[in-house]
Design a protein around this motif. Structure first.
Motif, mmCIF file in Angstrom:
data_model
loop_
_atom_site.group_PDB
_atom_site.id
_atom_site.type_symbol
_atom_site.label_atom_id
_atom_site.label_comp_id
_atom_site.label_asym_id
_atom_site.label_seq_id
_atom_site.Cartn_x
_atom_site.Cartn_y
_atom_site.Cartn_z
ATOM 1 N N LYS A 42 0.852 -1.178 0.000
ATOM 2 C CA LYS A 42 0.000 0.000 0.000
ATOM 3 C C LYS A 42 0.892 1.233 0.000
ATOM 4 C CE LYS A 42 -4.282 -1.743 1.969
ATOM 5 N NZ LYS A 42 -5.361 -1.511 2.965
ATOM 6 N N LYS A 43 0.626 2.122 -0.928
ATOM 7 C CA LYS A 43 1.397 3.355 -1.008
ATOM 8 C C LYS A 43 0.822 4.368 -0.026
ATOM 9 C CE LYS A 43 2.903 6.893 -4.335
ATOM 10 N NZ LYS A 43 2.855 7.315 -5.754
ATOM 11 N N LEU A 44 1.703 4.900 0.826
ATOM 12 C CA LEU A 44 1.306 5.891 1.823
ATOM 13 C C LEU A 44 1.971 7.214 1.481
ATOM 14 C CD1 LEU A 44 1.848 3.712 5.022
ATOM 15 C CD2 LEU A 44 -0.242 3.948 3.677
ATOM 16 N N ALA A 45 1.189 8.262 1.409
ATOM 17 C CA ALA A 45 1.739 9.575 1.061
ATOM 18 C C ALA A 45 1.183 10.629 2.008
ATOM 19 C CB ALA A 45 1.398 9.935 -0.381
ATOM 20 N N HIS A 46 2.086 11.469 2.513
ATOM 21 C CA HIS A 46 1.666 12.577 3.369
ATOM 22 C C HIS A 46 2.203 13.874 2.779
ATOM 23 C CE1 HIS A 46 0.608 14.798 7.005
ATOM 24 N NE2 HIS A 46 1.771 15.423 6.878
ATOM 25 N N THR A 47 1.291 14.795 2.476
ATOM 26 C CA THR A 47 1.676 16.097 1.926
ATOM 27 C C THR A 47 1.605 17.146 3.028
ATOM 28 O OG1 THR A 47 0.858 15.500 -0.264
ATOM 29 C CG2 THR A 47 1.180 17.847 0.183
ATOM 30 N N TYR A 48 2.714 17.872 3.212
ATOM 31 C CA TYR A 48 2.770 18.904 4.234
ATOM 32 C C TYR A 48 2.125 20.179 3.698
ATOM 33 C CZ TYR A 48 6.071 15.750 6.488
ATOM 34 O OH TYR A 48 6.647 14.651 7.074
ATOM 35 N N PRO A 49 1.108 20.690 4.386
ATOM 36 C CA PRO A 49 0.378 21.856 3.856
ATOM 37 C C PRO A 49 1.227 23.114 3.753
ATOM 38 C CG PRO A 49 -0.352 21.316 6.095
ATOM 39 C CD PRO A 49 0.514 20.187 5.641
ATOM 40 N N ASP A 50 2.264 23.257 4.593
ATOM 41 C CA ASP A 50 3.057 24.486 4.561
ATOM 42 C C ASP A 50 4.055 24.515 3.410
ATOM 43 O OD1 ASP A 50 4.384 22.391 5.828
ATOM 44 O OD2 ASP A 50 5.684 23.732 6.961
ATOM 45 N N THR A 51 4.451 23.337 2.901
ATOM 46 C CA THR A 51 5.429 23.297 1.802
ATOM 47 C C THR A 51 4.853 22.710 0.521
ATOM 48 O OG1 THR A 51 6.251 21.098 2.411
ATOM 49 C CG2 THR A 51 7.320 23.021 3.463
ATOM 50 N N GLY A 52 3.776 21.934 0.646
ATOM 51 C CA GLY A 52 3.225 21.244 -0.512
ATOM 52 C C GLY A 52 4.046 20.046 -0.937
ATOM 53 N N ARG A 53 5.048 19.659 -0.132
ATOM 54 C CA ARG A 53 5.913 18.529 -0.478
ATOM 55 C C ARG A 53 5.376 17.242 0.147
ATOM 56 N NH1 ARG A 53 11.469 21.894 0.860
ATOM 57 N NH2 ARG A 53 11.484 23.150 -1.062
#
Length: 528
Positions: A175-186
């Motif tokens: 399962k691919k897990l991805a977390h995007t940081y709202p302050d950087t968009g990364r």
């Protein structure tokens, strides 16, 4: 942007279709509505048990003479409801051999996607090997990896004539897990590995063999890869054994762009079995050395694949960025995903430079300067730890924090700048390297710890901590000695002292310190 990017020839063709391919070479046991012909050269068809397939589009591109053809497929149940999707990429390298990468997604159903192809012949030979990492690389630090090291090679023959071969890599559910940081968009990307599968079949039918490989997805994703050829990929058992040994690090889990490997515990997101894109393995240095030593076509294929993989994931500034968060870096320095690991980039630039020479990619010859120029800029920008008369470049580069200097990173960056000066005669590289050399002389004996080994890192507050690698820094020191002798006609008492200290420590722990100094660059940047 370096000139190299402007010289890449990329051809992109998109074909949209709502109906499956129909061809006479398809499997007669499957109706034409249930299968797709994907590759005419090897007569590769795709089908899915209890599901129908529909081709949405095909994308084609050419990069450095390597031709990719990617098929995007919808997977539907018998009520024509979407059950999943797949992308199958055929990568034809200049040897005419073809890599096949399969990716399947399913959020609602248990999907089995099978690729099937025929090889002419009346006999076959199979080799399989699964040597453990500890057996092949006994000096490695402990590394918990739940996957096997198994590879399979099948060679087909018609009487005395070899008619084709297949090298089979890893097959995984995840399962691919991805977390995007709202302050950087990364985004930090991690793969939670669920299971490993080896589902392939080889059946004799009249004057040919039908080879098939099945990739699974069940409320998850699944990936497989293999390499097809119309001729033998290996000439003897030793070459296949070497391929398995190197594959442990460099090509167990491959995608068209990445080498995926087990991550350390300090990653985020954090699944039970976390895997990440591994830039240290993606440099694929052992495959370059194997190509130079054996001139084997399999290693030529692997190097073409590695070259285009890496070129596709380079950042717009020409560097390679880590795409996951290390919680250790985050807690220590506030650094999250999308940062430059200085040692990984050292290894990658050296590997691509050397790989390009072996593959005859002549217009790559000045790309090493991209990283040397970057290091000079970072030194000017203050990404350093200053000593009395010099300064070390730090280990990681991000706009989120300033880090420590580990001895192996510091030596490798100094060596890279000296290496770049040797290739270019540009004195700015020499000036920057000399500042790091002075920092090494300033710190000197302080790197030797009470246990007889060396410390791992120097912190911003001037303190030293942690235990050094067994061999990585030893090889860096030997390479430093060689470069100093070549450039300055001398070595340094502190370099000699650190080398002597390392030798004593390694011999005490029973590790062989023998090195062929004529090939010292083969040792630099090893995985440990």
């Amino acid at each position: 942007m370096p000139k190299i990017w402007r010289r890449i020839c990329v051809i992109l063709i998109v074909i949209i279709s709502n109906t499956p391919y129909q061809a006479g070479a398809a499997n007669p046991s499957k109706s034409l509505q249930d299968q797709l012909l994907l590759n005419k050269e090897f007569n590769v068809i795709a089908f899915s048990e209890n599901h129908k397939l529909a081709l949405e589009k095909v994308e084609k591109k050419t990069m450095y003479g390597v031709k990719d053809e990617s098929y995007f497929v919808r997977i539907m149940n018998h009520a024509h409801e979407q059950a999943g999707a797949a992308t199958i990429t055929f990568r034809k390298v200049p040897t005419k051999d073809v890599f096949v990468f399969v990716h399947v997604d399913s959020e609602v159903a248990n999907i089995k996607l099978t690729l099937e192809q025929r090889f002419p012949g009346n006999s076959y030979k199979k080799r399989e090997l699964n040597q453990s990492t500890a057996e092949v690389y006994p000096n490695r630090k402990e590394y918990s990896d739940p996957t096997s090291n198994q590879f399979t090679y099948i060679e087909f023959s018609d009487s005395d004539k070899k008619t084709g071969s297949v090298f089979i890599g890893g097959q995984y559910l995840f399962k691919k897990l991805a977390h995007t940081y709202p302050d950087t968009g990364r985004t930090s990307t991690v793969y939670g590995m669920l299971s490993e599968n080896r589902d392939f079949n080889n059946e004799k039918q009249n004057q040919h063999y039908t080879f098939s490989i099945t990739t699974y997805a069940n409320k998850s994703s699944g990936e497989s890869w293999y390499l097809m050829s119309t001729h033998p990929l290996f000439t003897n058992e030793a070459e296949f054994t070497l391929a398995q040994n190197i594959g442990i690090d460099e090509y167990k889990w491959l995608t068209p762009t990445d080498v995926i490997a087990k991550g350390v515990d300090s990653i985020f997101p954090k699944p039970e079995n976390g895997f990440v894109r591994s830039l240290v393995r993606q440099s694929a240095k052992k495959s370059i050395i194997a190509l130079e030593d054996t001139h084997n076509i399999f290693f030529e294929d692997i190097n073409w694949n590695s070259f285009v993989q890496l070129e596709q994931i380079r950042n717009s500034d020409g560097l390679w960025y880590s795409d996951y968060t290390s919680t250790w870096l985050e807690s220590s320095y506030g650094i999250r995903t999308h940062y430059v690991d200085s040692r990984h980039n050292d290894n990658l630039f050296r590997a691509q430079d050397r790989r390009a020479k072996n593959l005859g990619i002549t217009y790559y010859k000045d790309v090493y300067k991209v990283y040397a120029d970057f290091l000079c800029r970072k030194m000017d920008e203050g990404f350093v730890i200053k000593t009395k008369n010099g300064k070390f470049l730090v280990d990681y580069y991000s706009d989120e924090g300033l880090t420590h200097v580990s001895l192996n990173h510091g030596l490798s960056l100094m060596n890279y700048l000296y290496f770049s000066f040797q290739k270019s005669a540009d004195k700015k590289y020499l000036i920057a390297a000399d500042q790091m050399y002075q920092a090494l002389k300033d710190t000197g004996d302080a790197w030797i710890n009470p246990d007889g080994n060396l410390f791992y890192q120097l912190n911003q507050d001037g303190t030293y901590q942690s235990n050094d690698y067994k061999l990585v820094t030893y090889y860096d020191l030997l390479y430093t000695r060689k470069l100093l002798q070549e450039i300055k006609g001398e070595t340094s008492p502190i370099v000699e002292k650190l080398i002597d200290n390392k030798v004593k420590y390694l011999k005490k722990t029973g590790i062989d310190t023998t090195v062929d100094m004529s090939k010292i660059e083969d040792y630099v940047g090893i995985i440990e």
